[in-house]
Each structure stands twice: as C-alpha cells, then as structure tokens.
Design a protein around this motif. Structure first.
Motif, PDB file in Angstrom:
ATOM      1  N   GLN A  38       0.860  -1.176   0.000  1.00 47.69           N
ATOM      2  CA  GLN A  38       0.000   0.000   0.000  1.00 47.69           C
ATOM      3  C   GLN A  38       0.897   1.228   0.000  1.00 47.69           C
ATOM      4  OE1 GLN A  38      -1.929   2.014   3.346  1.00 47.69           O
ATOM      5  NE2 GLN A  38      -3.580   0.564   3.003  1.00 47.69           N
ATOM      6  N   MET A  40       1.255   5.580  -1.448  1.00 47.34           N
ATOM      7  CA  MET A  40       0.836   6.742  -2.233  1.00 47.34           C
ATOM      8  C   MET A  40       1.967   7.128  -3.169  1.00 47.34           C
ATOM      9  SD  MET A  40      -1.366   9.496  -0.143  1.00 47.34           S
ATOM     10  CE  MET A  40      -0.685   9.591   1.488  1.00 47.34           C
ATOM     11  N   HIS A  44       1.043  12.432  -3.559  1.00 53.49           N
ATOM     12  CA  HIS A  44      -0.116  12.148  -2.721  1.00 53.49           C
ATOM     13  C   HIS A  44      -1.450  12.381  -3.437  1.00 53.49           C
ATOM     14  CE1 HIS A  44       2.056  12.221   1.433  1.00 53.49           C
ATOM     15  NE2 HIS A  44       2.776  11.627   0.500  1.00 53.49           N
ATOM     16  N   LEU A  47      -3.180   6.421  -4.672  1.00 48.22           N
ATOM     17  CA  LEU A  47      -2.698   5.385  -3.765  1.00 48.22           C
ATOM     18  C   LEU A  47      -2.905   4.029  -4.438  1.00 48.22           C
ATOM     19  CD1 LEU A  47      -3.034   5.038  -0.001  1.00 48.22           C
ATOM     20  CD2 LEU A  47      -4.133   3.274  -1.338  1.00 48.22           C
TER      21      LEU A  47
END
Lengths: 257, 14
Positions: A38, A40, A44, A47
């Motif tokens: 997981q 980003m 940002h 994701l």
C-alpha cells in the motif's frame, strides 16, 4: 523464512508493470495471509493497494511477518529476466537485507537466481475507511483503457458522470471536445464485456487523465475493471486478479476553483 | 478551472 512461489512469473511481471509508473519504491508486507502493498505516489494524488492472497500462490510460507522494502525499478529489471512461463519464487530470511528471486524454466533445465538489496523504507500505513459508494460501474478493462487513451487526446482531465441512464466520460481542450456514453448492457455473449451500473445517487467527478492512464497499465491482469465513486471522495479503480487477489487504485478528484 | 486534489485527509495514518 519467507518463500512464495508462483507457477507463472507473468502475474508478478504484470503487477510490477501496473505499479511502477506510480511508485518508485514500496514495501511488500508479508504475513500468513499473503502479500500486501500500500503506497501513495510522491505527490499524494493516488494510492495503490495490492493484495496477493497466500492461497493464490503455488507454495507460500511466512514464518514471521516480514516487510520487504523494494526499489521497484530494480525489481522490474530482475523480473524482465524471467520468461513468462518460468516459475518464480521470492525468498527472504528473517531479518534479511536481501530478497532472492529464483526463476525456473518449465522443464527445469534453466534455473536462475537474482539477489536484490532491500531498502529501509519509512512505514506509513494508511487506514482506508469503509465507504458506501453512490455509484459503481463495472466494464471491460480493455474498454476502459481505450476510453482513457482516446479522451486523453482532448485534455488533461476526464469528467466521469454516472446517472441511471448510464455513464458518460468527457474531455475538452484546445482541439475540441469528446463524449463517450456507455449504457448498461441488456444482454451480452461474454460476461466480461458487460457494462453494469449500480447507482444510489448520480455522481459527476473530474480526474487527471495521466493517472487514469497509469492505472490502465493493470489491464492485462483482469478482463474487467470496477469504478466506485461518491461525491468529493477518491475514485476507486479495482482490477480483480483471478484466483489470487486484487489491485486497487485510489485517485483524488480535481476540485473546481 | 480545476485544481488537483490530494489524498491527505481522506486516509488516516495508522
């Protein structure tokens, strides 16, 4: 000891292709249940959430939870050395600072191993809230890739508008404008070509073409893609990887000035 | 015009 074996290296190669434009490095979190990633992207805006279940591997062993920080361009270089029909095994000792990839040809006559240095990455786990989405749209992944590619010629953004009549993808820019409307399919020969819309409330959101096109690098992992949208929350683009897991992309919408 | 939104705020750091 961590060891995960896939009969076909092509799944792992495709997964890497599907994430390496968005992420330069990522942590593969391995436990009894399987592998999770997981992360980003640097800005940002998006994701990536990848799940590969233990039961989808031909062999899977994870004695202790282990986080493997990988440079994805290095990993990609190594996976390019595997033939599509090769078996791939990822191995790491507990507390190791390297991971080993072993490729075996179908007749076992060629066995290669590649050792890669691991990275110490700052672990920042994000909680993704359970969300009820106002609209979910399921369509052919190839069709979605084509729509994103075609509309990217017109502008930097794609507007996705979902109503009970169907879903409309629009773009506009210097050369003009384009609209692609898909109606829910009444009947299809192939299930993966169906357009299925579930709508509680109509939603219209605007997204950056560039990211949508990055997501469509996952097209070869799944015949279908699912888009989930609600007002003012990130879009979810989900590809289910048959028999092993899924890759989900989250994308922050563009905001009207 | 539009501005690209960010994911910060949507997801909480655990």
């Amino acid at each position: 000891m961590f060891e995960a074996r896939l009969l076909r290296s092509s799944i792992l190669k495709k997964v890497l292709e599907a994430i390496k434009d968005l992420l330069t490095q990522a942590t593969f979190d391995c436990d009894d249940n399987g592998i999770q990633l997981q992360a980003m992207d640097n800005s940002h805006v998006s994701l990536v959430s990848l799940t590969l279940r233990a039961d989808g591997f031909d062999k899977y062993r994870c004695d202790r939870n282990i986080s493997l920080g990988m440079n994805l361009s290095s990993m990609s270089k190594i996976l390019k050395c595997a033939g599509d029909k090769d078996t791939v095994t990822m191995k790491a000792q507990d507390n190791a600072d390297t991971v080993t990839f072993v490729f075996e040809s179908p007749n076992q006559e060629k066995v290669s191993d590649y050792e890669m240095k691991l990275m110490n990455l700052d672990l920042e786990h994000l909680g993704i809230p359970e969300t009820e989405y106002s609209c979910t749209i399921r369509l052919s992944s190839a069709e979605f890739a084509r729509i994103c590619r075609d509309l990217s010629q017109f502008g930097e953004s794609i507007v996705i508008s979902c109503t009970k009549e169907g879903v409309r993808f629009s773009a506009s820019g210097d050369i003009g404008s384009a609209n692609i409307a898909l109606a829910q399919t009444a009947s299809v020969d192939k299930e993966e070509e169906a357009v299925v819309i579930e709508m509680e409330e109509p939603v219209t959101l605007t997204f950056a073409c560039q990211y949508l096109n990055y997501f469509t690098k996952a097209t070869s992992l799944s015949p279908q893609v699912q888009l989930s949208m609600s007002a003012d929350v990130p879009l979810v683009v989900e590809y289910r990887i048959p028999d092993i897991g899924h890759i989900r992309y989250y994308l922050a919408p563009k905001i009207d000035d | 015009g539009t501005t690209q939104g960010r994911l910060d705020g949507f997801f909480k750091v655990q």
